[in-house]
Design a protein around this motif. Structure first.
Motif, PDB file in Angstrom:
ATOM      1  N   LEU A   1      26.440  58.420   6.539  1.00  0.00           N
ATOM      2  CA  LEU A   1      26.299  57.319   5.901  1.00  0.00           C
ATOM      3  C   LEU A   1      27.278  56.480   6.928  1.00  0.00           C
ATOM      4  O   LEU A   1      26.708  55.163   7.043  1.00  0.00           O
ATOM      5  CB  LEU A   1      26.916  57.653   4.529  1.00  0.00           C
ATOM      6  N   SER A   2      28.431  56.725   7.574  1.00  0.00           N
ATOM      7  CA  SER A   2      28.957  55.820   8.227  1.00  0.00           C
ATOM      8  C   SER A   2      28.172  55.581   9.760  1.00  0.00           C
ATOM      9  O   SER A   2      28.405  54.560  10.070  1.00  0.00           O
ATOM     10  CB  SER A   2      30.352  56.706   8.595  1.00  0.00           C
ATOM     11  N   ALA A   3      27.761  56.776  10.046  1.00  0.00           N
ATOM     12  CA  ALA A   3      26.709  56.537  11.180  1.00  0.00           C
ATOM     13  C   ALA A   3      25.600  55.250  11.066  1.00  0.00           C
ATOM     14  O   ALA A   3      25.238  54.452  12.101  1.00  0.00           O
ATOM     15  CB  ALA A   3      26.072  57.643  11.781  1.00  0.00           C
ATOM     16  N   ALA A   4      25.019  55.263   9.911  1.00  0.00           N
ATOM     17  CA  ALA A   4      24.078  54.587   9.441  1.00  0.00           C
ATOM     18  C   ALA A   4      24.577  53.054   9.483  1.00  0.00           C
ATOM     19  O   ALA A   4      23.873  52.036  10.085  1.00  0.00           O
ATOM     20  CB  ALA A   4      23.409  54.893   8.224  1.00  0.00           C
TER      21      ALA A   4
ATOM     22  N   LEU B   1      29.916  55.934   0.295  1.00  0.00           N
ATOM     23  CA  LEU B   1      31.281  55.958   1.050  1.00  0.00           C
ATOM     24  C   LEU B   1      32.379  56.033   0.164  1.00  0.00           C
ATOM     25  O   LEU B   1      33.052  56.692   0.506  1.00  0.00           O
ATOM     26  CB  LEU B   1      31.041  55.217   2.183  1.00  0.00           C
ATOM     27  N   LYS B   2      32.596  54.868  -0.441  1.00  0.00           N
ATOM     28  CA  LYS B   2      33.440  54.551  -1.282  1.00  0.00           C
ATOM     29  C   LYS B   2      33.801  55.684  -2.265  1.00  0.00           C
ATOM     30  O   LYS B   2      35.064  55.971  -2.313  1.00  0.00           O
ATOM     31  CB  LYS B   2      33.446  53.265  -1.843  1.00  0.00           C
ATOM     32  N   THR B   3      32.684  56.039  -2.904  1.00  0.00           N
ATOM     33  CA  THR B   3      33.024  57.113  -3.856  1.00  0.00           C
ATOM     34  C   THR B   3      33.352  58.601  -3.057  1.00  0.00           C
ATOM     35  O   THR B   3      34.373  59.286  -3.685  1.00  0.00           O
ATOM     36  CB  THR B   3      31.826  57.588  -4.452  1.00  0.00           C
ATOM     37  N   LEU B   4      32.872  58.846  -1.989  1.00  0.00           N
ATOM     38  CA  LEU B   4      33.124  59.931  -1.115  1.00  0.00           C
ATOM     39  C   LEU B   4      34.491  59.735  -0.829  1.00  0.00           C
ATOM     40  O   LEU B   4      35.302  61.068  -0.627  1.00  0.00           O
ATOM     41  CB  LEU B   4      32.189  60.001   0.013  1.00  0.00           C
ATOM     42  N   GLU B   5      35.115  58.679  -0.370  1.00  0.00           N
ATOM     43  CA  GLU B   5      36.503  58.657   0.105  1.00  0.00           C
ATOM     44  C   GLU B   5      37.480  58.793  -1.113  1.00  0.00           C
ATOM     45  O   GLU B   5      38.555  59.635  -0.860  1.00  0.00           O
ATOM     46  CB  GLU B   5      36.715  57.353   0.881  1.00  0.00           C
ATOM     47  N   ALA B   6      37.249  58.311  -2.106  1.00  0.00           N
ATOM     48  CA  ALA B   6      37.936  58.324  -3.266  1.00  0.00           C
ATOM     49  C   ALA B   6      37.942  59.959  -3.954  1.00  0.00           C
ATOM     50  O   ALA B   6      39.018  60.243  -4.511  1.00  0.00           O
ATOM     51  CB  ALA B   6      37.373  57.520  -4.697  1.00  0.00           C
TER      52      ALA B   6
END
Length: 539
Positions: free
Chosen positions: A510-513, A532-537
């Motif tokens: 997701l970050s690469a995209a 990404l925000k949810t994954l980081e949380a």
């Protein structure tokens, strides 16, 4: 060098067939001038007007789609007429997705303006990469822009009435009909193209022009094994046939045989270096992740281009290539060059709108896409416009967005009614904005026919939206396995990895995209950031 489709599609929209005879090879090798294609080569590049069939030996040819006498010109609405037909399609589409056969018949002629021979590859158009090259032009786009095609076909018709045994003339006519179907949306020209090419081969079975025409016709119908077969047959007769060399690359790309396609592109470059080969060479390298080579080759192709059509096409391809890498300013510069050569070149208008949206100018993007779909309501720009309406969120925008998605359904139904394989278009559009079960059926069918990075991505995403993420993951990985730098593919893979519990991999992709192309899709980019925000949380 090197669609684009895909082919077939849409339609980024076609590699040009004209060539600068002074062009160096893609790899800067010295190449002796090969023998030119046989008689009617020039005539072939000058024929593609929507004219009726020609009588031969006292026997009438296939009837014109418009009826009337042999040799009469079939009416094709231009200007305001196109707007009237599109407006009529919108009125029919507003009734919803419940299409009865009588409705399809009534509006088939209206949506004909939106039909292309290659049925523009929706996935490629949406992700901003090069269009799969299967819908390659049989006739120089420079001639299209210069308005010489009508005169060319009229002259050819007159010639064939007096010289009905000219096998080269019949091959030229067949190629002209393929180009007519692709450029002006008249799939009824396919049977006429087939008849003309058949007549050419009856007169001389070994003529490479007609065999190359059969390859182009097969690719237009998305019969890529057939396209490869006829291209090989043409090359047996004339190893330097530019059309056959290019069709062979196209077919191998669309069959997912990328290593073979790269070899075929090198061979084509050795034998017939020039704009048509350069664009294919570049696309093959882009699919392998070699963006630097793709760009270098397209720059050389642009330098070798002389006609407005070739300049518009190659500059647009460069715009799409750099847009796909997140360079919106560079993309807008290339699109401006394309539109300076041909202010009505639709792929450049569509690409410019996409770059404007990604560059924080959604109002301009919406206006531009509205102009595009008013002329050619094809799946790619329709979905892009619908998502921009949704993102804007003003009063009435939800209904406007739904109207665009309904038009995609109409286009797909009519494409199939006219013999065009639209499974890839159906899978990608329906997965996000339509019947998810239909999307999966279409994606599976397309995967069974050809295994490309685009079909792998389409199948992965269709499986995902149908809740089959474990099955989707291998296809998502396969879509990114060649190194093709495509933000949409990375986004799809990241979402599927998140759904299957591969949180670290999901964050990576997701970050690469978003790093590669943060504006790859108004809807997709927003969802990628949220995920990404949810994954980081959740760390």
């Amino acid at each position: 060098m090197s669609p684009r489709t895909n082919d077939g599609e849409p339609e980024r929209e076609r590699p040009p067939a004209g060539q600068n005879p002074e062009a160096a090879s893609a790899t800067s090798r010295e190449t002796s001038a090969p023998p030119a294609d046989e008689t009617s080569e020039t005539a072939t590049e000058a024929a593609a007007d929507p004219a009726a069939e020609i009588a031969s030996d006292g026997e009438p040819g296939a009837e014109s789609s418009a009826g009337g006498e042999p040799g009469a010109e079939a009416p094709v609405a231009e200007g305001d007429g196109v707007d009237v037909r599109v407006a009529a399609v919108r009125r029919v589409a507003a009734a919803g997705r419940r299409w009865r056969s009588v409705q399809l018949g009534a509006c088939a002629a209206m949506l004909a303006v939106a039909m292309t021979a290659g049925a523009i590859a929706f996935g490629a158009a949406r992700d901003g990469g090069s269009v799969p090259v299967a819908a390659a032009a049989a006739v120089s786009p420079g001639l299209l822009a210069d308005g010489d095609l009508d005169a060319g076909i009229t002259s050819l018709q007159a010639h064939l009435r007096t010289q009905p045994k000219d096998f080269g003339g019949w091959a030229t006519l067949g190629l002209a009909y393929v180009e007519q179907a692709r450029t002006k949306g008249d799939p009824s020209r396919y049977p006429q193209a087939e008849q003309a090419l058949k007549r050419s081969l009856e007169l001389r079975a070994d003529n490479d022009q007609a065999l190359a025409g059969r390859a182009a016709l097969a690719a237009a119908r998305h019969d890529f094994p057939g396209a490869l077969k006829y291209a090989d047959q043409a090359l047996e007769q004339n190893p330097y046939s530019e059309r056959a060399l290019c069709s062979r690359v196209d077919a191998l790309v669309e069959l997912g045989r990328y290593a073979d396609a790269e070899k075929a592109a090198v061979t084509a470059d050795e034998r017939r270096p020039g704009v048509p080969v350069f664009t294919r060479y570049a696309y093959v390298h882009e699919l392998r992740g070699d963006v630097a080579t793709a760009r270098r080759v397209l720059e050389r192709a642009l330098a070798a281009s002389s006609s407005p059509g070739d300049i518009a096409y190659v500059a647009t391809q460069l715009g799409q290539l750099v847009w796909n890498q997140g360079d919106y300013t560079g993309a807008l510069t290339y699109y401006a060059r394309a539109l300076a050569a041909d202010e009505n070149y639709l792929p450049a208008l569509e690409g410019r709108a996409r770059a404007q949206a990604a560059n924080g100018r959604p109002g301009e993007a919406i206006t531009g896409l509205e102009h595009v779909v008013a002329r050619f309501p094809l799946p790619g720009p329709l979905v892009e416009l619908g998502e921009l309406y949704e993102a804007r969120g003003e009063q009435g925008d939800a209904a406007k967005a739904e109207d665009q998605y309904t038009l995609v359904d109409a286009w797909t139904a009519l494409a199939r009614a006219n013999g065009v394989n639209a499974d890839l278009d159906t899978a990608l559009a329906a997965a996000d904005h339509g019947d998810k079960a239909a999307a999966l059926r279409a994606a599976r069918a397309e995967w069974d026919r050809r295994r490309t990075v685009h079909t792998a991505d389409a199948l992965a995403w269709a499986l995902h939206v149908n809740g089959k993420d474990a099955e989707a993951l291998p296809y998502a990985r396969q879509a990114t396995a060649t190194g093709y730098r495509n933000a949409t593919f990375l986004y799809h893979r990241g979402v599927i990895e998140r759904a299957t519990g591969h949180a670290e991999d999901a964050r990576t992709h997701l970050s690469a995209a978003l790093k590669l192309n943060p504006g790859f899709s108004s809807e997709g980019a927003r969802e990628a950031r949220s995920a990404l925000k949810t994954l980081e949380a959740d760390k």
